[in-house]
Design a protein around this motif. Structure first.
Motif, PDB file in Angstrom:
ATOM      1  N   UNK A  11      36.785  38.089  18.356  1.00  0.00           N
ATOM      2  CA  UNK A  11      36.020  38.448  19.551  1.00  0.00           C
ATOM      3  C   UNK A  11      34.575  38.757  19.163  1.00  0.00           C
ATOM      4  N   UNK A  12      33.647  38.213  19.939  1.00  0.00           N
ATOM      5  CA  UNK A  12      32.226  38.401  19.661  1.00  0.00           C
ATOM      6  C   UNK A  12      31.485  38.738  20.941  1.00  0.00           C
ATOM      7  N   UNK A  13      30.641  39.748  20.847  1.00  0.00           N
ATOM      8  CA  UNK A  13      29.777  40.120  21.964  1.00  0.00           C
ATOM      9  C   UNK A  13      28.345  39.774  21.597  1.00  0.00           C
ATOM     10  N   UNK A  23      23.895  47.299  26.574  1.00  0.00           N
ATOM     11  CA  UNK A  23      24.266  48.579  25.963  1.00  0.00           C
ATOM     12  C   UNK A  23      25.583  49.085  26.539  1.00  0.00           C
ATOM     13  N   UNK A  24      25.757  48.990  27.838  1.00  0.00           N
ATOM     14  CA  UNK A  24      26.995  49.538  28.404  1.00  0.00           C
ATOM     15  C   UNK A  24      28.214  48.721  27.983  1.00  0.00           C
ATOM     16  N   UNK A  25      28.039  47.421  27.783  1.00  0.00           N
ATOM     17  CA  UNK A  25      29.146  46.604  27.274  1.00  0.00           C
ATOM     18  C   UNK A  25      29.464  46.987  25.831  1.00  0.00           C
ATOM     19  N   UNK A  37      32.873  41.487  16.695  1.00  0.00           N
ATOM     20  CA  UNK A  37      31.525  41.430  16.150  1.00  0.00           C
ATOM     21  C   UNK A  37      30.524  41.562  17.295  1.00  0.00           C
ATOM     22  N   UNK A  38      29.400  42.194  16.995  1.00  0.00           N
ATOM     23  CA  UNK A  38      28.289  42.230  17.939  1.00  0.00           C
ATOM     24  C   UNK A  38      27.144  41.456  17.310  1.00  0.00           C
ATOM     25  N   UNK A  60      24.910  40.610  28.559  1.00  0.00           N
ATOM     26  CA  UNK A  60      25.740  40.184  27.430  1.00  0.00           C
ATOM     27  C   UNK A  60      26.657  39.022  27.778  1.00  0.00           C
ATOM     28  N   UNK A  61      27.182  38.411  26.708  1.00  0.00           N
ATOM     29  CA  UNK A  61      28.214  37.380  26.814  1.00  0.00           C
ATOM     30  C   UNK A  61      29.310  37.744  25.827  1.00  0.00           C
TER      31      UNK A  61
END
Length: 215
Positions: A11-13, A23-25, A37-38, A60-61
């Motif tokens: 999973x990647x943000x 930020x909220x995500x 991962x971010x 974000x995605x």
């Protein structure tokens, strides 16, 4: 499938390092202790492969296997369902619907003003600052009633609120003495380890610069 989707095995943000929606995500991702991962992306230099994931060109995605999600609220709700413990939405349908409606109102009434503060011209931004401050002052009783926002437990609503309230001093919005309940709430939520973990280096630098300028 496109490169950004194919190359990710976990999973990647994809998140902007200073945007309040990203930020909220990130905050909820940390609350869930998700294995993810971010990757920080400058929203002003939006990569072409991400454009294919989100035609609106916004962050974000979130990529999770062959699923790609955009819109921070949808991402936060997905994370709450994908990692159900601890639940950040109430279990029963009525309370869950009320929480969703509350988040919608926060987005419509407060986040739209923050958007104007960040992106609009000087005159419109000044008007938005004044209105946001007045709206928060009017909501003081809501912050006085519980440990968190209308709840004794941390919920997704707090995940939405915290990045907005943390940014108030950065944009010169000072709350009066009678807003002690809001100030206490901000301190309580932003001191959470998960909130500290969610912040980018750029956000930490922003706040440090503000403190130095104010001292």
């Amino acid at each position: 499938m496109i490169n950004a989707l194919n190359r990710k095995s976990i999973m990647t943000l994809f998140a902007d390092p200073v945007c309040h929606y990203s930020h909220r995500a990130r905050f909820i991702l940390c609350e869930k202790s998700a294995s993810a991962e971010v990757e920080f992306v400058d929203s002003k230099e939006f990569p072409e492969d991400l454009q294919e994931l989100n035609p609106y060109g916004t962050l974000p995605i979130l990529i999770d296997r062959d699923l790609a999600l955009f819109n921070s609220r949808i991402i936060m709700e997905y994370l709450d369902e994908r990692f159900p413990h601890p639940p950040l939405y109430p279990i029963d349908p009525v309370s869950r619907a009320r929480s969703r409606l509350l988040i919608h109102r926060i987005d419509q009434d407060w986040y739209t003003l923050l958007d104007d503060i960040v992106n609009a011209g000087e005159k419109k931004a000044a008007k938005a600052k004044k209105l946001l401050r007045e709206n928060l002052i009017a909501s003081i009783p809501l912050f006085e009633s519980n440990k968190y926002f209308l709840s004794d437990e941390f919920t997704l609503v707090d995940g939405v609120l915290a990045p907005l309230l943390w940014r108030l001093p950065l944009y010169g919005i000072e709350l009066p003495k009678e807003a002690k309940a809001i100030k206490d709430y901000i301190a309580r939520v932003t001191k959470r380890d998960t909130f500290q973990e969610s912040m980018s280096k750029e956000e930490l630098d922003m706040m440090e610069s503000h403190i130095l300028m104010a001292s």
